[in-house]
Design a protein around this motif. Structure first.
Motif, PDB file in Angstrom:
ATOM      1  N   GLY A   2       0.786  -1.223   0.000  1.00 54.06           N
ATOM      2  CA  GLY A   2       0.000   0.000   0.000  1.00 54.06           C
ATOM      3  C   GLY A   2       0.820   1.276   0.000  1.00 54.06           C
ATOM      4  N   TYR A   3       2.126   1.162   0.214  1.00 53.33           N
ATOM      5  CA  TYR A   3       2.955   2.360   0.324  1.00 53.33           C
ATOM      6  C   TYR A   3       3.853   2.553  -0.899  1.00 53.33           C
ATOM      7  CZ  TYR A   3       1.463   2.580   5.180  1.00 53.33           C
ATOM      8  OH  TYR A   3       0.713   2.692   6.309  1.00 53.33           O
ATOM      9  N   GLU A   4       3.665   1.707  -1.930  1.00 56.24           N
ATOM     10  CA  GLU A   4       4.589   1.707  -3.061  1.00 56.24           C
ATOM     11  C   GLU A   4       4.599   3.036  -3.795  1.00 56.24           C
ATOM     12  OE1 GLU A   4       2.178  -0.407  -2.448  1.00 56.24           O
ATOM     13  OE2 GLU A   4       2.962  -2.447  -2.420  1.00 56.24           O
ATOM     14  N   PHE A   5       3.438   3.691  -3.905  1.00 53.04           N
ATOM     15  CA  PHE A   5       3.335   4.872  -4.757  1.00 53.04           C
ATOM     16  C   PHE A   5       3.096   6.152  -3.967  1.00 53.04           C
ATOM     17  CE2 PHE A   5       1.733   1.072  -6.989  1.00 53.04           C
ATOM     18  CZ  PHE A   5       2.756   0.947  -7.930  1.00 53.04           C
ATOM     19  N   GLY A   6       3.168   6.067  -2.650  1.00 50.82           N
ATOM     20  CA  GLY A   6       2.936   7.268  -1.852  1.00 50.82           C
ATOM     21  C   GLY A   6       1.479   7.684  -1.941  1.00 50.82           C
ATOM     22  N   ILE A   7       1.261   9.004  -2.008  1.00 51.47           N
ATOM     23  CA  ILE A   7      -0.110   9.507  -2.115  1.00 51.47           C
ATOM     24  C   ILE A   7      -0.462   9.475  -3.604  1.00 51.47           C
ATOM     25  CG2 ILE A   7      -1.670  11.420  -1.616  1.00 51.47           C
ATOM     26  CD1 ILE A   7       0.439  12.376   0.458  1.00 51.47           C
ATOM     27  N   ALA A   8      -1.202   8.428  -4.009  1.00 51.16           N
ATOM     28  CA  ALA A   8      -1.474   8.245  -5.434  1.00 51.16           C
ATOM     29  C   ALA A   8      -2.888   7.711  -5.604  1.00 51.16           C
ATOM     30  CB  ALA A   8      -0.465   7.266  -6.036  1.00 51.16           C
ATOM     31  N   VAL A   9      -3.503   8.066  -6.715  1.00 49.45           N
ATOM     32  CA  VAL A   9      -4.865   7.616  -6.989  1.00 49.45           C
ATOM     33  C   VAL A   9      -4.888   6.086  -7.006  1.00 49.45           C
ATOM     34  CG1 VAL A   9      -6.725   7.586  -8.699  1.00 49.45           C
ATOM     35  CG2 VAL A   9      -5.458   9.710  -8.245  1.00 49.45           C
ATOM     36  N   PRO A  56      -4.165   3.120  -0.942  1.00 43.72           N
ATOM     37  CA  PRO A  56      -4.864   3.337   0.326  1.00 43.72           C
ATOM     38  C   PRO A  56      -4.632   4.765   0.816  1.00 43.72           C
ATOM     39  CG  PRO A  56      -3.611   1.286   0.398  1.00 43.72           C
ATOM     40  CD  PRO A  56      -3.242   1.977  -0.879  1.00 43.72           C
ATOM     41  N   ALA A  57      -5.664   5.367   1.355  1.00 43.35           N
ATOM     42  CA  ALA A  57      -5.542   6.753   1.818  1.00 43.35           C
ATOM     43  C   ALA A  57      -4.898   6.770   3.193  1.00 43.35           C
ATOM     44  CB  ALA A  57      -6.904   7.428   1.827  1.00 43.35           C
ATOM     45  N   ASP A  58      -3.580   6.614   3.199  1.00 47.22           N
ATOM     46  CA  ASP A  58      -2.779   6.694   4.416  1.00 47.22           C
ATOM     47  C   ASP A  58      -1.807   7.849   4.241  1.00 47.22           C
ATOM     48  OD1 ASP A  58      -3.961   4.067   4.713  1.00 47.22           O
ATOM     49  OD2 ASP A  58      -2.397   3.655   6.197  1.00 47.22           O
ATOM     50  N   PHE A  59      -2.138   8.965   4.823  1.00 50.53           N
ATOM     51  CA  PHE A  59      -1.201  10.090   4.715  1.00 50.53           C
ATOM     52  C   PHE A  59      -1.385  11.025   5.893  1.00 50.53           C
ATOM     53  CE2 PHE A  59      -4.884  11.165   2.014  1.00 50.53           C
ATOM     54  CZ  PHE A  59      -5.241  12.423   2.473  1.00 50.53           C
ATOM     55  N   THR A  60      -0.437  11.931   6.011  1.00 46.57           N
ATOM     56  CA  THR A  60      -0.487  12.869   7.125  1.00 46.57           C
ATOM     57  C   THR A  60      -0.303  14.277   6.599  1.00 46.57           C
ATOM     58  OG1 THR A  60       0.367  13.303   9.355  1.00 46.57           O
ATOM     59  CG2 THR A  60       1.999  12.748   7.682  1.00 46.57           C
ATOM     60  N   LEU A  61      -0.925  15.235   7.259  1.00 46.55           N
ATOM     61  CA  LEU A  61      -0.798  16.649   6.885  1.00 46.55           C
ATOM     62  C   LEU A  61       0.018  17.331   7.971  1.00 46.55           C
ATOM     63  CD1 LEU A  61      -4.501  17.211   5.784  1.00 46.55           C
ATOM     64  CD2 LEU A  61      -2.503  16.833   4.298  1.00 46.55           C
ATOM     65  N   TYR A  62       1.108  17.922   7.542  1.00 47.11           N
ATOM     66  CA  TYR A  62       2.124  18.405   8.469  1.00 47.11           C
ATOM     67  C   TYR A  62       2.366  19.877   8.201  1.00 47.11           C
ATOM     68  CZ  TYR A  62       6.817  18.428  10.687  1.00 47.11           C
ATOM     69  OH  TYR A  62       7.921  18.671  11.472  1.00 47.11           O
ATOM     70  N   ASP A  63       2.492  20.632   9.277  1.00 46.49           N
ATOM     71  CA  ASP A  63       2.790  22.053   9.142  1.00 46.49           C
ATOM     72  C   ASP A  63       4.257  22.279   9.476  1.00 46.49           C
ATOM     73  OD1 ASP A  63       3.042  24.739   9.175  1.00 46.49           O
ATOM     74  OD2 ASP A  63       1.540  25.119  10.735  1.00 46.49           O
ATOM     75  N   PRO A  64       5.116  22.385   8.448  1.00 46.80           N
ATOM     76  CA  PRO A  64       6.549  22.513   8.728  1.00 46.80           C
ATOM     77  C   PRO A  64       6.948  23.927   9.124  1.00 46.80           C
ATOM     78  CG  PRO A  64       6.179  22.434   6.357  1.00 46.80           C
ATOM     79  CD  PRO A  64       4.822  22.330   7.005  1.00 46.80           C
ATOM     80  N   ALA A  65       6.024  24.879   8.978  1.00 46.84           N
ATOM     81  CA  ALA A  65       6.404  26.273   9.198  1.00 46.84           C
ATOM     82  C   ALA A  65       6.295  26.688  10.662  1.00 46.84           C
ATOM     83  CB  ALA A  65       5.522  27.189   8.347  1.00 46.84           C
ATOM     84  N   THR A  66       5.595  25.880  11.448  1.00 46.67           N
ATOM     85  CA  THR A  66       5.396  26.261  12.839  1.00 46.67           C
ATOM     86  C   THR A  66       6.546  25.738  13.692  1.00 46.67           C
ATOM     87  OG1 THR A  66       3.792  26.220  14.637  1.00 46.67           O
ATOM     88  CG2 THR A  66       4.110  24.175  13.434  1.00 46.67           C
ATOM     89  N   SER A  67       6.594  26.170  14.932  1.00 49.57           N
ATOM     90  CA  SER A  67       7.507  25.522  15.875  1.00 49.57           C
ATOM     91  C   SER A  67       6.864  25.576  17.253  1.00 49.57           C
ATOM     92  CB  SER A  67       8.881  26.192  15.872  1.00 49.57           C
ATOM     93  OG  SER A  67       8.858  27.355  16.663  1.00 49.57           O
TER      94      SER A  67
END
Lengths: 317, 446
Positions: free
Chosen positions: B364-371, B374-385
């Motif tokens: 399920g992880y072969e193609f990353g976020i791809a059509v 499986p919808a396994d992903f995370t939303l990350y805010d790299p600009a904050t601390s």
């Protein structure tokens, strides 16, 4: 001085000041009544997680001569041996109202943990922690050397130009570590001698020169030769082949004793293994300071207890 | 199941777009997507990374539930952006039979925050004497593919050879905890000038490097795949680099803490910094970063190791080894290798998602976020601390080395199998997640 955890934290001036206070304390021992009221009402706990009768009675004598109340807490046979944590023990002592805790512990850094933990507000004096430090031993050694060299004019002096050779199990020795930091900061030139197995990795970065050969070190006519105790467990863990070979290569026997300069001194923190790292001839010779070290230990520990419990006076140095 | 529409996310390759999630998979990626029934997540300014895969997690259950459970560890993982974790075998009873690994898997499935993949012990009871029932674990419902005695080294050379060969029979891999036991008896911290000064028994680099050298040669000899856990020294990086150049099938992992922290932290005898393998010198940290950047080190893995507070609130020698790491992992990776220019976010997706899944044979992880994936992903805010604190931890352990440190970035949302486990920077409640997990598995099997 809030705590005494290591000699590495002590500056030159602070160390000299402690030794000077110890001189004052030594004067008390010569009086008819060997007791000062200085710490009356203060409670000193000797918290010993390892057996060390010598160090414990030295601290006990020191505290009593300053009129402190002394509680001896031996971890053997107590709740500690039933699994009580250092934290619980410390909090118990805090609740009892200990003003100073003299701690001997098998784990390096245990006194530092106690001092930083917030479990107890008392002054912490390190009486030997694992293979880390034994600061009062180094202070009493420095005091002994200074007295031998300068006699009654010792006050305010450091150890500039004095050569000290420390021989034996440097790797596991808290006495060696405390002495290296203290004696070097007092201006002494320290040499460490041991088989390579008993020298820690990185020892070349210590403020000391390092060698393997005792004979080569003695040929340089050091002012002080300090022999360290060889623990019996080292003999079974491949640090050296056997006691006989160790004694032949790194023991201070009668023949090596004869090569020392007339005014050089021989030290040992005790307890000694006579016939192993030191011969009876060396231990009992006039050069030996073994018993002076014991007597001076009380004076130095009086000074340390006094300073941590009353605060070092500003500008004393 | 409700569709989810993620609006305006940034991707690791610097592109931007919407992600429409439906029926557990990524249904569409594009601009201005719409779905009137979908739950909206505003991802403006957020980076979408494929769900992180941890090859090295201690979930402690069964046996050490005062430290962590599969549920609490799964929650710590989700808040860290993970969607799969591999549960190490040093449980009690040890995960050395089909029964135990199936139990761990079942608990993970029921919790539903992440995919829990049990790791099987190489030897019975982690004792290094006799192979555990590797075939039974591989053939069980848990389909174990990674085998490790982690915490202990398979130090017997013959047993290690046999393990490499036998695991190959089932398409698996041995993950070795490289620690020569005789060279590390009583060891407390990295052996060097500092350990000598602190009087803490030294843990020489050679104790790790010599085992890795032996194991890569064994792997070459028998033609097996080897994975090396938590590489911590510059010399280990060199040995792995040499082995790869010879074509040996070896993969290696590094922990976030070994990418950021150094042995100096032991100076105050604060046991939070006591970890196995120990924190090393800054030269080692630099070599690990470089090795990760040039591909010598394949993956990052947390070695999340929760302990009850009394195991750290004591003198150094008496303290337990280990640090919690799931919750802080992505922030520490950003601080140590992204912000320093060693890795870009594509690399992070590779070393912290795709390749660890490859090594663990997790689909399920072969193609990353791809059509279609499986919808396994995370939303990350790299600009904050943020100043990291216990309030950011979600597992049971508070033995984090980062408390009071300022760390970059924050996980805002995590999706696993198409449902949210983290929203608005907080965990979705356990009951909702468990329900979503049941519906998903019902859909898959029904």
């Amino acid at each position: 001085m809030r705590h005494l955890l290591s000699t590495r934290d002590l500056g030159h001036d602070e160390a000299v000041a402690i030794l000077d206070v110890a001189e004052d304390m030594a004067d008390v021992a010569d009086r008819e009544v060997r007791k000062l009221p200085t710490l009356r009402g203060k409670t000193v706990v000797n918290l010993f997680f390892e057996d060390s009768t010598r160090t414990r009675i030295s601290f006990e004598a020191a505290a009593k001569r300053l009129s402190a109340d002394v509680i001896n807490f031996s971890a053997k046979g107590s709740s500690v041996s039933k699994g009580e944590s250092l934290k619980d023990t410390a909090q118990t002592l805090a609740a009892i109202g200990a003003d100073a805790v003299v701690i001997r512990h098998g784990a390096s850094g245990a006194p530092a943990v106690l001092a930083d933990s917030g479990w107890i507000d008392a002054a912490i004096v390190n009486a030997g922690d694992g293979t880390h430090e034994h600061p009062t031993q180094a202070l009493l050694d420095a005091f002994t050397i200074r007295r031998r060299i300068h006699g009654s004019a010792a006050r305010a002096k450091a150890l500039d130009g004095v050569s000290v050779t420390i021989v034996g199990d440097i790797l596991h020795s808290r006495v060696a570590r405390s002495n290296v930091w203290l004696l070097s900061s007092l201006g002494a030139a320290v040499t460490l001698v041991a088989p390579a197995t008993l020298l820690p990795i990185g020892v070349t970065e210590w403020p000391a020169s390092v060698g393997y050969s005792l004979d080569a070190a003695l040929a340089k006519r050091p002012d002080v030769v300090m022999m360290l105790r060889i623990q019996s467990e080292r003999m079974h863990d491949a640090f050296f082949p056997n006691a006989h070979e160790y004694s032949r290569e790194w023991g201070l026997g009668d023949e090596r004793l004869r090569t020392l300069a007339a005014d050089s001194i021989v030290m040992h923190p005790g307890p000694m293994n006579r016939g192993l790292e030191i011969s009876s001839g060396a231990a009992d010779s006039p050069r030996s300071t073994v018993l002076e070290q014991v007597a001076n230990g009380v004076s130095v520990r009086m000074a340390v207890l006094y300073l941590v419990l009353s605060g070092m006076k500003e500008g004393q140095s | 199941m409700t569709a989810i529409l993620v609006r305006g996310a940034g991707f690791a390759d610097d592109s931007r777009g919407d992600i429409l999630v439906r029926d557990g998979v990524v249904a569409e990626i594009g601009s201005s997507l719409s779905d009137s029934g979908a739950q909206l997540i505003d991802a403006d300014g957020l980076l979408a990374l494929p769900g992180l895969v941890d090859l090295h997690t201690h979930l402690r259950e069964p046996g050490f539930e005062q430290s962590e459970t599969v549920l609490t560890g799964s929650r710590a993982a989700a808040i860290g952006g993970f969607t799969t974790v591999h549960a190490m075998a040093n449980t009690s009873p040890v995960s050395d039979t089909a029964g135990v690994v199936e139990q761990v898997q079942r608990l993970g499935d029921a919790a539903g925050y992440v995919t829990v993949r049990p790791i099987g012990a190489v030897t019975v009871g982690l004792e290094g004497k006799q192979l555990s029932e590797i075939g039974a674990m591989a053939g069980s419902r848990a389909r174990v593919r990674v085998f490790s005695d982690d915490g202990k080294c398979v130090s017997d050379a013959l047993l290690m050879r046999r393990a490499l060969e036998y695991v190959m029979t089932f398409g698996g891999v041995v993950a070795q905890h490289a620690q020569e036991p005789r060279l590390t008896e009583g060891a407390q911290m990295n052996e060097g000038t500092l350990s000598g000064q602190l009087g803490l028994a030294g843990w020489p680099a050679v104790a790790e490097e010599s085992i890795i050298a032996r194991d890569v040669l064994l792997a070459q000899h028998v033609g097996a795949r080897l994975h090396v856990c938590h590489v911590s020294t510059a010399g280990s990086v060199e040995v792995v680099r040499w082995a790869k150049a010879r074509g040996i099938q070896v993969t290696a992992e590094v922990t976030p803490h070994h990418l950021l922290l150094t042995e100096d932290l032991a100076s105050g005898y604060d046991a939070r910094y006591k970890v196995n393998p120990p924190l090393r010198r800054s030269e080692d940290v630099e070599a690990l970063r470089a090795g990760l950047a040039d591909g010598t080190i394949d993956i990052i893995a947390t070695d999340h190791a929760p302990h009850p507070s009394e195991a750290k609130d004591c003198e150094w020698d008496a303290a337990a080894f280990g640090m919690v790491g799931l919750e802080s992992a992505l922030s520490v990776v950003q601080a140590s290798v992204v912000d320093t220019g060693h890795l870009d976010w594509n690399d992070v997706a590779r070393v912290f998602s795709r390749v660890p899944a490859e090594i663990g044979l997790v689909p399920g992880y072969e193609f990353g976020i791809a059509v279609g994936s499986p919808a396994d992903f995370t939303l990350y805010d790299p600009a904050t601390s943020r100043v990291f604190g216990v309030e950011h931890l979600r597992g049971k352990g508070v033995n984090s080395p980062y408390l009071s440190a300022t760390l970059p970035g924050r996980v805002v949302a995590t999706l696993h199998n198409g449902y949210a486990t983290v929203l608005d920077g907080e965990l979705v409640d356990a009951e909702s997640v468990a329900q979503s997990a049941r519906r998903t598995s019902g859909a898959q099997h029904g």
